[in-house]
Write an enzyme that holds these catalytic residues in place. Structure first.
Site, PDB file in Angstrom:
ATOM      1  N   HIS A  41      13.710 -14.619  -8.498  1.00  0.00           N
ATOM      2  CA  HIS A  41      14.545 -13.687  -9.255  1.00  0.00           C
ATOM      3  C   HIS A  41      15.583 -14.446 -10.069  1.00  0.00           C
ATOM      4  O   HIS A  41      16.776 -14.399  -9.770  1.00  0.00           O
ATOM      5  CB  HIS A  41      15.240 -12.708  -8.303  1.00  0.00           C
ATOM      6  CG  HIS A  41      14.291 -11.735  -7.703  1.00  0.00           C
ATOM      7  ND1 HIS A  41      14.316 -11.375  -6.381  1.00  0.00           N
ATOM      8  CD2 HIS A  41      13.239 -11.067  -8.240  1.00  0.00           C
ATOM      9  CE1 HIS A  41      13.344 -10.516  -6.141  1.00  0.00           C
ATOM     10  NE2 HIS A  41      12.667 -10.317  -7.249  1.00  0.00           N
ATOM     11  N   HIS A  73       7.396 -16.091  -0.899  1.00  0.00           N
ATOM     12  CA  HIS A  73       7.382 -14.965   0.046  1.00  0.00           C
ATOM     13  C   HIS A  73       6.036 -14.788   0.733  1.00  0.00           C
ATOM     14  O   HIS A  73       5.943 -14.116   1.745  1.00  0.00           O
ATOM     15  CB  HIS A  73       7.651 -13.648  -0.690  1.00  0.00           C
ATOM     16  CG  HIS A  73       8.968 -13.596  -1.372  1.00  0.00           C
ATOM     17  ND1 HIS A  73      10.129 -13.958  -0.763  1.00  0.00           N
ATOM     18  CD2 HIS A  73       9.306 -13.209  -2.631  1.00  0.00           C
ATOM     19  CE1 HIS A  73      11.126 -13.795  -1.609  1.00  0.00           C
ATOM     20  NE2 HIS A  73      10.656 -13.348  -2.750  1.00  0.00           N
ATOM     21  N   CYS A  95       6.410 -20.310   1.622  1.00  0.00           N
ATOM     22  CA  CYS A  95       7.354 -21.172   2.341  1.00  0.00           C
ATOM     23  C   CYS A  95       6.831 -21.450   3.754  1.00  0.00           C
ATOM     24  O   CYS A  95       6.384 -20.517   4.446  1.00  0.00           O
ATOM     25  CB  CYS A  95       8.711 -20.478   2.403  1.00  0.00           C
ATOM     26  SG  CYS A  95       9.868 -21.353   3.448  1.00  0.00           S
ATOM     27  N   GLU A 125       7.763 -10.267   1.011  1.00  0.00           N
ATOM     28  CA  GLU A 125       7.495 -11.048   2.239  1.00  0.00           C
ATOM     29  C   GLU A 125       7.004 -10.124   3.359  1.00  0.00           C
ATOM     30  O   GLU A 125       6.044 -10.442   4.071  1.00  0.00           O
ATOM     31  CB  GLU A 125       8.771 -11.769   2.684  1.00  0.00           C
ATOM     32  CG  GLU A 125       8.545 -12.614   3.929  1.00  0.00           C
ATOM     33  CD  GLU A 125       9.836 -13.181   4.511  1.00  0.00           C
ATOM     34  OE1 GLU A 125      10.726 -13.558   3.753  1.00  0.00           O
ATOM     35  OE2 GLU A 125       9.930 -13.226   5.758  1.00  0.00           O
TER      36      GLU A 125
HETATM   37  S1  SF4 Z   1      12.272 -18.735   4.572  1.00  0.00           S
HETATM   38 FE1  SF4 Z   1      14.221 -19.721   4.159  1.00  0.00          FE
HETATM   39  S2  SF4 Z   1      13.650 -21.618   3.118  1.00  0.00           S
HETATM   40 FE2  SF4 Z   1      11.871 -20.263   3.052  1.00  0.00          FE
HETATM   41  S3  SF4 Z   1      12.032 -19.171   1.103  1.00  0.00           S
HETATM   42 FE3  SF4 Z   1      12.968 -17.879   2.659  1.00  0.00          FE
HETATM   43  S4  SF4 Z   1      15.169 -18.443   2.570  1.00  0.00           S
HETATM   44 FE4  SF4 Z   1      14.043 -20.056   1.539  1.00  0.00          FE
END
Ligand code: SF4
Length: 575
Positions: A41, A73, A95, A125
């Site tokens: 974003h 996500h 991630c 996510e």
């Molecule tokens: S889990 Fe933590 S490190 Fe991974 S994208 Fe989300 S905020 Fe960032």
């Protein structure tokens, strides 16, 4: 007056990884490149990706070609399958911390567990996590929602990685009391909580807080809210253009932080604008000093003065008495090459150092003339010393000039290595080698037309010192360089490894200086010059600890290391 930059400002690990993968994708994977949904974003990053030909797809077509990048996500496994079936190559930038949550859900779903996900229903996510629950998943976004859940024989509780910790604790209490057999996994990522705790702390120690990041970025908005709750004036801005300089003019100390989706080149621009604001407010000698610093750095006069000082130290280390023409040639050569390279390769400066980019655009004509005069004067001085020095400098100048010029036809190497600068790591290595030659080999060769062990040692020391300087600046410019596709040492090795390498190099320089002086391989000046690698190590450590921020002061201090070498040499000569 001070600007305090939050240590947690900018990309979190997952976002940084995803953005880097996206920027590297056009050179590494089958084109066209798409992201499945907006990567992050932040409008600046999205515009930049668009400029690089990376577009967004929101729906998966039946047939397609090219590469699709899955954002940090993550996505449901079904979406991945659909993308593959449609014919796309997939780059998974999910991630690692999100993958860990996906794995927990997947493993337990196979064993018949129901997954209770604490998170926002529509967040990408959470949508992705739900896809791993084998149809046995529930999303809870408020504490009352728990009362509507049926009782499960086997269930796990996980959280969206950016979930509020307090809410998750309440859920835990509820489960401990009512369903103690449920398995609970705290999957909240500490990056968000650390960032929020820091802005709270920061707000208490400054007069105003600036939060940089997209207006539609949830985590940036939350940071701005926390800053506001402190009662201090707080400003949520997307870029330096939105800075209210008038409102900030009375602040003595300003806190600066940025959301997880804010690239550091934007934060850096804001930092530089604030630095200029403070400069305007300064009076007397401080204002004059800051103004001189800025002009000397922008015109490359200070860096070339540093080259002259380094050459002076190198000649004295080798016992060369007749140093003046070599010092002059070093100054002129470095001045000319640095200006010309800034003029021809300023694209990355738009991100790394916008002030320099504007300065070079505005004063193009004057700077080009200055570079030509300096280069020609250096060549004339070399010619007066003899034909060999002239030829050495002439070929070095030609090589330097060709650095940004396309020399190789597009058809060779897939068009990726057309200029010398396209060779990975070339910038740092070549600048260091060029300085090393002009400050140590050139003087020795023009005096005796031979190279001794003494010259080899001094060349090594000089080259390594310049390598550390240049690679450190590359570390500060890592995101801007990645955008323009420049593969510098920090991009190749990573930021942490580069800093580690630089510290090792400084230790090696220190040891060689002391040992070579002790064994009389170089003059006793080597003992005193040991101050220089120590001085540079202090700067690196201060930067790593966050005590020194990228800006004019830091740049000036790094270049001062060479001037320091010159001053030490003058003192040694007097003794
Ligand atoms: S889990 Fe933590 S490190 Fe991974 S994208 Fe989300 S905020 Fe960032």
């Amino acid at each position: 007056m001070k600007i305090l930059l939050a240590k947690t400002a900018g990309f979190c690990m997952g976002v940084r990884r995803a953005v880097e993968m996206a920027l590297d994708a056009p050179n590494k994977h089958e084109n066209p490149i798409y992201t499945y949904g907006p990567l992050i974003h932040n409008p600046h990053v999205l515009d930049l990706l668009k400029e690089k030909g990376i577009s967004v797809i929101d729906d998966i077509p039946d047939h397609g070609s090219g590469t699709v990048l899955i954002r940090a996500h993550g996505v449901p496994p079904q979406a991945k399958e659909k993308l593959k079936k449609a014919g796309f190559t997939i780059i998974d930038a999910t991630c690692p911390r999100v993958i860990m949550v996906q794995t927990i859900i997947k493993k337990h779903a196979r064993q018949g567990y129901t997954s209770i996900i604490i998170g926002d229903k529509d967040h990408p996510e959470v949508v992705g996590l739900l896809g791993y629950s084998d149809g046995k998943g529930y999303v809870i976004d408020n504490i009352n929602g728990l009362d509507y859940l049926p009782a499960f024989e086997k269930a796990i509780i996980v959280a969206q990685t950016t979930q509020n910790t307090q809410f998750f604790e309440e859920v835990k209490k509820w489960a401990d009391k009512k369903f103690p057999h449920y398995k609970i996994f705290n999957t909240i990522c500490d990056s968000t909580s650390k960032r929020q705790a820091e802005v709270k702390h920061l707000a208490n120690s400054v007069d105003a807080v600036i939060v940089v990041g997209g207006h539609n970025s949830g985590n940036t908005r939350r940071l701005a809210e926390i800053a506001k709750e402190s009662g201090k004036p707080s400003y949520h801005i997307e870029s330096e253009d939105e800075l209210d300089l008038k409102a900030l003019s009375s602040a003595q100390n300003i806190g600066l932080t940025a959301g997880a989706s804010t690239p550091n080149w934007i934060t850096k621009r804001v930092y530089r604008s604030l630095e200029s604001l403070f400069f305007k407010k300064e009076r007397g000698w401080r204002k004059a000093f800051f103004s001189i610093q800025r002009s000397l750095l922008l015109t490359n006069i200070y860096v070339s003065l540093g080259a002259g000082c380094l050459c002076y130290a190198c000649t004295r280390l080798q016992g060369i008495e007749h140093y003046f023409p070599h010092v002059l040639i070093s100054i002129l050569y470095v001045l000319s090459m640095h200006i010309l390279n800034n003029l021809t390769g300023s694209k990355s400066d738009q991100y790394n150092d916008p002030e320099r980019a504007v300065f070079y655009k505005k004063n193009k004509g004057f700077l080009a003339v200055l570079a030509v005069i300096a280069g020609s004067a250096g060549l004339i001085a070399a010619y007066l010393m003899g034909i060999t020095p002239f030829l050495i400098l002439f070929f070095m100048s030609l090589f330097g000039l060709s650095y940004n010029i396309r020399l190789v036809p597009e058809s060779l190497f897939g068009g990726r290595y057309r200029r010398i600068r396209d060779i990975p790591g070339s910038k740092t290595v070549l600048i260091a080698a060029a300085w090393g030659i002009v400050t140590s080999i050139f003087p020795a060769f023009s005096v005796s037309e031979s190279i001794s062990i003494r010259t080899v040692i001094v060349f090594f020391l000089s080259t390594c010192m310049v390598f550390v300087r240049t690679a450190f600046f590359d570390t500060l410019d890592i995101q801007g360089d990645r955008i323009v596709g420049r593969a510098t040492i920090p991009i190749l090795l990573g930021e942490k490894q580069t800093m580690f390498l630089l510290k090792i190099m400084l230790t090696v320089i220190l040891v060689i200086l002391l040992l070579s002086s002790a064994f009389q391989l170089i003059s006793t000046l080597g003992f005193l010059l040991a101050i220089c690698p120590v001085f540079m190590s202090i700067i690196l450590s201060a930067y790593e600890r966050g005590n020194m921020l990228p800006g004019i002061r830091l740049e000036f201090l790094v270049e001062t290391n060479f001037v320091l070498a010159g001053i030490i040499t003058i003192i040694w000569s007097w003794l």
